[in-house]
Design a protein around this motif. Sequence first.
Motif, short mmCIF file in Angstrom:
data_model
loop_
_atom_site.label_atom_id
_atom_site.label_comp_id
_atom_site.label_asym_id
_atom_site.label_seq_id
_atom_site.Cartn_x
_atom_site.Cartn_y
_atom_site.Cartn_z
N GLY A 1 -9.78 22.06 -15.76
CA GLY A 1 -11.14 21.78 -15.33
C GLY A 1 -11.80 20.70 -16.18
N LEU A 2 -11.61 20.79 -17.48
CA LEU A 2 -12.17 19.81 -18.40
C LEU A 2 -11.55 18.43 -18.16
CD1 LEU A 2 -13.97 19.13 -20.82
CD2 LEU A 2 -12.13 19.95 -22.33
N ALA A 3 -10.22 18.40 -18.04
CA ALA A 3 -9.51 17.14 -17.80
C ALA A 3 -9.95 16.51 -16.48
CB ALA A 3 -8.00 17.38 -17.79
N PHE A 4 -10.16 17.33 -15.46
CA PHE A 4 -10.56 16.83 -14.14
C PHE A 4 -11.93 16.16 -14.18
CE2 PHE A 4 -12.77 17.58 -10.07
CZ PHE A 4 -11.97 16.81 -9.23
N VAL A 5 -12.88 16.81 -14.82
CA VAL A 5 -14.24 16.24 -14.93
C VAL A 5 -14.20 14.89 -15.64
CG1 VAL A 5 -16.51 16.53 -15.98
CG2 VAL A 5 -15.42 18.46 -14.81
N LEU B 1 -7.46 12.52 -9.95
CA LEU B 1 -6.45 13.58 -9.73
C LEU B 1 -5.15 13.25 -10.46
CD1 LEU B 1 -7.00 14.26 -5.91
CD2 LEU B 1 -7.65 15.76 -7.82
N TYR B 2 -4.78 11.98 -10.44
CA TYR B 2 -3.55 11.54 -11.12
C TYR B 2 -3.62 11.83 -12.61
CZ TYR B 2 -0.15 8.36 -13.20
OH TYR B 2 0.88 7.83 -13.95
N MET B 3 -4.72 11.42 -13.25
CA MET B 3 -4.87 11.64 -14.69
C MET B 3 -4.89 13.14 -15.02
SD MET B 3 -5.35 8.72 -16.52
CE MET B 3 -6.69 8.68 -17.71
N THR B 4 -5.51 13.92 -14.15
CA THR B 4 -5.55 15.37 -14.36
C THR B 4 -4.16 15.97 -14.29
OG1 THR B 4 -7.76 15.45 -13.34
CG2 THR B 4 -6.58 17.53 -13.56
N LEU B 5 -3.39 15.57 -13.27
CA LEU B 5 -2.04 16.11 -13.10
C LEU B 5 -1.11 15.72 -14.25
CD1 LEU B 5 -1.49 15.69 -9.25
CD2 LEU B 5 -1.81 17.83 -10.52
N ILE C 1 -1.25 7.06 -5.00
CA ILE C 1 -2.56 7.46 -4.48
C ILE C 1 -3.64 6.43 -4.81
CG2 ILE C 1 -3.30 8.79 -6.52
CD1 ILE C 1 -3.85 9.94 -2.90
N MET C 2 -3.41 5.61 -5.85
CA MET C 2 -4.41 4.64 -6.28
C MET C 2 -4.26 3.28 -5.60
SD MET C 2 -4.67 5.49 -10.37
CE MET C 2 -2.92 5.73 -10.68
N PRO D 1 0.26 7.58 0.20
CA PRO D 1 -0.54 7.97 -0.98
C PRO D 1 -0.57 9.47 -1.23
CG PRO D 1 -1.71 6.32 0.33
CD PRO D 1 -0.52 6.73 1.12
N TRP D 2 -0.87 10.25 -0.21
CA TRP D 2 -0.96 11.70 -0.40
C TRP D 2 0.42 12.33 -0.57
CZ3 TRP D 2 -5.27 13.44 -2.08
CH2 TRP D 2 -6.48 12.86 -1.68
N GLY D 3 1.42 11.72 0.08
CA GLY D 3 2.79 12.20 -0.10
C GLY D 3 3.25 12.02 -1.54
N GLY D 4 2.88 10.87 -2.14
CA GLY D 4 3.22 10.61 -3.54
C GLY D 4 2.54 11.59 -4.46
N LEU D 5 1.26 11.87 -4.19
CA LEU D 5 0.55 12.83 -5.03
C LEU D 5 1.15 14.23 -4.86
CD1 LEU D 5 -1.93 12.61 -6.97
CD2 LEU D 5 -3.25 13.76 -5.19
N GLY D 6 1.61 14.53 -3.65
CA GLY D 6 2.27 15.82 -3.40
C GLY D 6 3.55 15.97 -4.21
N ILE D 7 4.33 14.88 -4.30
CA ILE D 7 5.56 14.90 -5.11
C ILE D 7 5.22 15.15 -6.57
CG2 ILE D 7 7.47 13.46 -5.97
CD1 ILE D 7 7.41 12.06 -3.18
N MET D 8 4.18 14.48 -7.05
CA MET D 8 3.75 14.68 -8.43
C MET D 8 3.31 16.13 -8.65
SD MET D 8 0.76 12.64 -10.50
CE MET D 8 0.72 12.66 -12.31
N ALA D 9 2.59 16.69 -7.68
CA ALA D 9 2.14 18.08 -7.79
C ALA D 9 3.32 19.05 -7.87
CB ALA D 9 1.24 18.43 -6.60
#
Length: 256
Positions: free
Chosen positions: A114-118, A156-160, A214-215, A229-237
């Motif tokens: 949560g902190l990282a996301f903000v 989202l990328y930095m948070t993940l 995603i960026m 973009p969202w597929g790439g973020l999904g792979i990272m997730a």
Amino acid sequence: MAATQVVRSEWTKIRSVASTVWTLSLAVIVTIALGVLISLLSKNEFDNLSARDQLSFDPTFISFAGMTLGQLAMIVFGVLVVSNEYSTGMIRVSLAAVPQRGTFLFSKIAVATGLAFVVAVATSFATFFLGQAMLGEHRASIGDTGVLRAVIGGGLYMTLIAVFSMGVATMLRSPMLSLGILMPFFFLISNILGNVGATKKVGRYLPDQAGSRIMQVVTPVDDDTPYGPWGGLGIMALWVIAALLGGYALLKKRDA
């Protein structure tokens, strides 16, 4: 101990450690400063680009150039959040107070995430707006197609990246070992695999290369990436989930 009490306890731990403030502050400063500098340089060099490169010019993605170094601080943050307790021996006290290891781990990760996301989302928006100001006539607008998605995606990328580091640190426990693996992985191995022809198709499925998609707003002319973009973020997730599950499995299995 109730889950809400555990969460409150973890918040107290995180905010009382000086390294938390320093690493997150460094992530903000480096990401914004480098993004502004690269954007300014890109504006001055635009007229010297080939027609092909001008077609692929992505002002949004350029403003995020600083995330390459900013993610370094997020990795350090993720590792220290978890491994500080192991290096100080506090983990024994923590697990004695919260015997349910799943509750302990995921409360810690939830608070840190949560902190990282903000911080990451605020940094992403600041980086975008300041970077576009430097790009002048070549800038993108937040209302352009795909731009808002890319800016939120940057956060989202930095948070993940931070959460993935938490999972790895939970598995390895040692801050030095965790950083000794994560730093070369993201800053050396991933770049080599992603830029060498023979391994390029493997490299693009690594967490940072897949997630950074995603960026991107403008797709390069010769790009043949099989996901969006969202597929790439999904792979990272998926990488992040695997790291967290691995950390949880080892935490349950071994002694503190």
